[in-house]
Write an enzyme that holds these catalytic residues in place. Structure first.
Site, PDB file in Angstrom:
ATOM      1  N   SER A   1      48.432 -22.450 -25.008  1.00  0.00           N
ATOM      2  CA  SER A   1      48.369 -21.234 -25.831  1.00  0.00           C
ATOM      3  C   SER A   1      49.674 -20.476 -26.006  1.00  0.00           C
ATOM      4  O   SER A   1      49.765 -19.623 -26.877  1.00  0.00           O
ATOM      5  CB  SER A   1      47.324 -20.277 -25.268  1.00  0.00           C
TER       6      SER A   1
ATOM      7  N   LYS B   1      50.416  -9.832 -24.722  1.00  0.00           N
ATOM      8  CA  LYS B   1      49.154 -10.350 -25.268  1.00  0.00           C
ATOM      9  C   LYS B   1      48.000  -9.479 -24.762  1.00  0.00           C
ATOM     10  O   LYS B   1      48.012  -9.044 -23.603  1.00  0.00           O
ATOM     11  CB  LYS B   1      48.997 -11.807 -24.810  1.00  0.00           C
TER      12      LYS B   1
ATOM     13  N   SER C   1      46.473 -19.681 -28.445  1.00  0.00           N
ATOM     14  CA  SER C   1      45.831 -18.420 -28.746  1.00  0.00           C
ATOM     15  C   SER C   1      46.771 -17.201 -28.715  1.00  0.00           C
ATOM     16  O   SER C   1      46.346 -16.105 -29.068  1.00  0.00           O
ATOM     17  CB  SER C   1      44.696 -18.172 -27.741  1.00  0.00           C
TER      18      SER C   1
HETATM   19  N1  GLN Z   1      43.064 -24.296 -26.954  1.00  0.00           N
HETATM   20  C1  GLN Z   1      42.660 -24.251 -25.586  1.00  0.00           C
HETATM   21  C2  GLN Z   1      41.333 -23.558 -25.429  1.00  0.00           C
HETATM   22  O1  GLN Z   1      40.836 -23.006 -26.367  1.00  0.00           O
HETATM   23  C3  GLN Z   1      43.729 -23.628 -24.738  1.00  0.00           C
HETATM   24  C4  GLN Z   1      43.703 -22.158 -24.722  1.00  0.00           C
HETATM   25  C5  GLN Z   1      44.739 -21.530 -23.851  1.00  0.00           C
HETATM   26  O2  GLN Z   1      45.737 -22.148 -23.450  1.00  0.00           O
HETATM   27  N2  GLN Z   1      44.493 -20.287 -23.543  1.00  0.00           N
HETATM   28  O3  GLN Z   1      40.763 -23.567 -24.376  1.00  0.00           O
END
Ligand code: GLN
Length: 522
Positions: free
Chosen positions: A206, A79, A182
């Site tokens: 994510s 990532k 994400s």
């Molecule tokens: N959806 C959550 C956020 O936007 C979790 C993101 C993540 O786990 N990086 O903060």
């Protein structure tokens, strides 16, 4: 070469060792997949030159009988919020669009030392703030499932009901499905066969969310088991490097490579990690599996509810005990997370000032203006609004009411899990997401914050408690998209967690996609 790209890592490793496949050929095929699947926008950077060079080094080791283990010569992806020396590391933001770090994240260093071949850096929501991989400076990523690219794929041999699942969404190219986020780019990279495993990050879900929507295994290890050094921080107290693979055994190989103390991350656990292998078949009789009532949200689709019930029944028929349990503070998790997230974001993002590295706004008349312009140009709306909210929560007069209160609620959430384990429950079984993958159009009809509250509902409490959790693909929905479930375990019980995940995987036989040979021809 096509079938080779979706084999289990161990089998590929054996074929490499036996001289049946050359790592350089494997890398070439994987790079070809990145081209065929380019419309899905999985990668921010395809590291073709590096991959070719690393693969040639693996070829050489194989010739000299000096392979470094199962991952030697195996294509992987990372990532784009993990630093890789001399490669762009953008966090999918204009702020870091031209940033090239001088060092490797510990997790990447370990993969490199095991001979893995880096195919590319994958797309994400800016700075990992999101749950759809739709808020990237480089454009949104698309799910392979139901996309026009899927015509390049066949179902693998043990899936016989192809006609039932011919996804009608295939023709609707204007209304594609999101990959989740994400870490959506990493999930697409693995599901398409561009690589065998990929790194995600997981602060609220994510890694597990995109695994759930893309039909993959998505593991969030215990907080502190895997080093965060070189992972560009989102919420330091919750961030964990995550693992995306096609099978549970592959996730175990990755975890065995990545886990363990790191002097460069003071939050890693001090106890050395002992690598493990999973028994097959595992005897699950007598295992106590909790089903928390708070996760039976009215927003769960009927298909997801029955998916959950069916797998519970399979476990019960094999001798496990399914127990109704309660995690009473679940409903506060989302709001508590958003306060903690925004506070840590406000502090983490302060480093991007346009001076030392990253984007710099040139038209300015003062230092203040330089800061302001740099940050308003470099960050998207989501990042800016989280910084604003976080700074508000951290004001001296608000600190107790927001940050301190959220920390207290967080310990109540963690205590809920402790109580359940104390009562003799071994694992928890829940959905990972409330439904199959939403379409892009539906997804963006809600703002980022609202989507997080929907998307992270089942995943985020595990981050609050620091416990390990894994998403496992189960079957296809009526729309022909993956439906998944989540298992959670007490801290450091990854072996138990993944053992049962593997048991489920063996029983449900989730259909896999294999790229057609003709699609790889030049
Ligand atoms: N959806 C959550 C956020 O936007 C979790 C993101 C993540 O786990 N990086 O903060």
């Amino acid at each position: 070469m096509n079938n080779v790209l979706t084999l289990p890592i161990r089998t590929v490793g054996q074929k490499i060792a036996a001289g049946e496949i050359r790592p350089s050929e494997l890398a070439k095929a994987a790079l070809k997949v990145t081209l065929v699947t380019k419309p899905l926008n999985a990668f921010v950077t395809v590291t073709a030159k590096l991959a070719e060079q690393q693969a040639l080094e693996s070829d050489e080791r194989q010739r000299k009988n000096g392979l470094l283990g199962s991952l030697d010569g195996v294509p992987i992806a990372v990532k784009d919020n993990f630093c890789v020396a001399d490669q762009p590391t953008t966090c999918a933001s204009l702020m870091l669009a031209n940033f090239v770090p001088g060092y490797d994240a510990t997790v990447y260093k370990k993969l490199k030392a095991s001979g893995a071949v880096l195919i590319g850096k994958t797309n994400l929501d800016q700075f990992a703030m999101g749950s759809g991989t739709v808020d990237s400076y480089f454009g949104p990523s698309k799910n392979l499932w139901g996309s026009e690219v899927m015509k390049n794929y066949d179902f693998d041999d043990y899936f016989h009901n192809k006609e039932i699942y011919c996804p009608e969404a295939l023709s609707k190219t204007d209304n594609w499905n999101i990959a989740g986020g994400s870490s959506g780019g990493s999930a697409i990279a693995v599901s398409t066969g561009s690589c065998f495993a990929a790194l995600g990050s997981d602060s609220g879900g994510s890694t597990r969310n995109p695994a759930s929507y893309c039909g993959l295994v998505g593991l969030k290890p215990t907080y502190g088991l895997v080093s965060r050094n070189g992972l560009i921080p989102l919420v330091n107290s919750l961030d964990v490097p995550g693992i995306l693979t096609r099978t549970v055994d592959d996730a175990v190989i990755m975890l065995n490579t990545l886990a363990g103390p790191d002097p460069l991350d003071s939050t890693t656990l001090k106890k050395p990690f002992t690598p493990f292998e999973l028994p097959s078949p595992l005897d699950i009789s007598g295992l106590r599996i909790g089903v928390p009532k708070e996760y039976k949200s009215s927003s769960l689709t009927e298909e997801m509810s029955s998916n959950w019930a069916e797998v519970s029944q399979l476990l019960e028929e094999a001798g496990a005990r399914i127990l109704p349990v309660s995690l009473p503070h679940t409903e506060y998790s989302i709001v508590c997370y958003s306060v903690l997230n925004q506070c840590e974001v406000a502090s983490n993002m302060a480093r991007y000032d346009g001076l030392e590295y990253g984007h710099r706004a040139y038209e300015n008349t003062s230092v203040e203006e330089l800061y302001a312009k740099t940050r308003s140009e470099g960050f998207n709306d989501v990042v800016r609004s989280r910084i604003l909210a976080g700074n508000y929560f951290l004001l001296a007069e608000n600190y107790e009411d927001y940050f301190v209160r959220a920390m207290k609620v967080r310990s109540l959430i963690a205590q809920d899990f402790e109580n359940v384990w104390q009562s003799g429950v071994d694992l928890l079984l829940t959905p990972t997401t409330l439904s199959d993958a939403p379409t892009y159009r539906d997804f963006i009809s809600e703002d980022n914050q609202t989507q997080c509250s929907v998307q992270d509902f089942c995943t985020q409490p595990a981050n609050m408690a620091g416990i390990p959790a894994v998403s496992i693909p189960i079957k296809l929905s009526r729309r022909g998209l993956p439906l998944s479930l989540q298992l959670m375990a007490p801290k450091l019980c990854e072996e138990r967690l993944l053992g049962v995940a593997k048991w489920i995987e063996d029983v449900v036989k989730f259909p896999r996609l294999v790229i057609k040979e003709e699609s790889l021809r030049d």
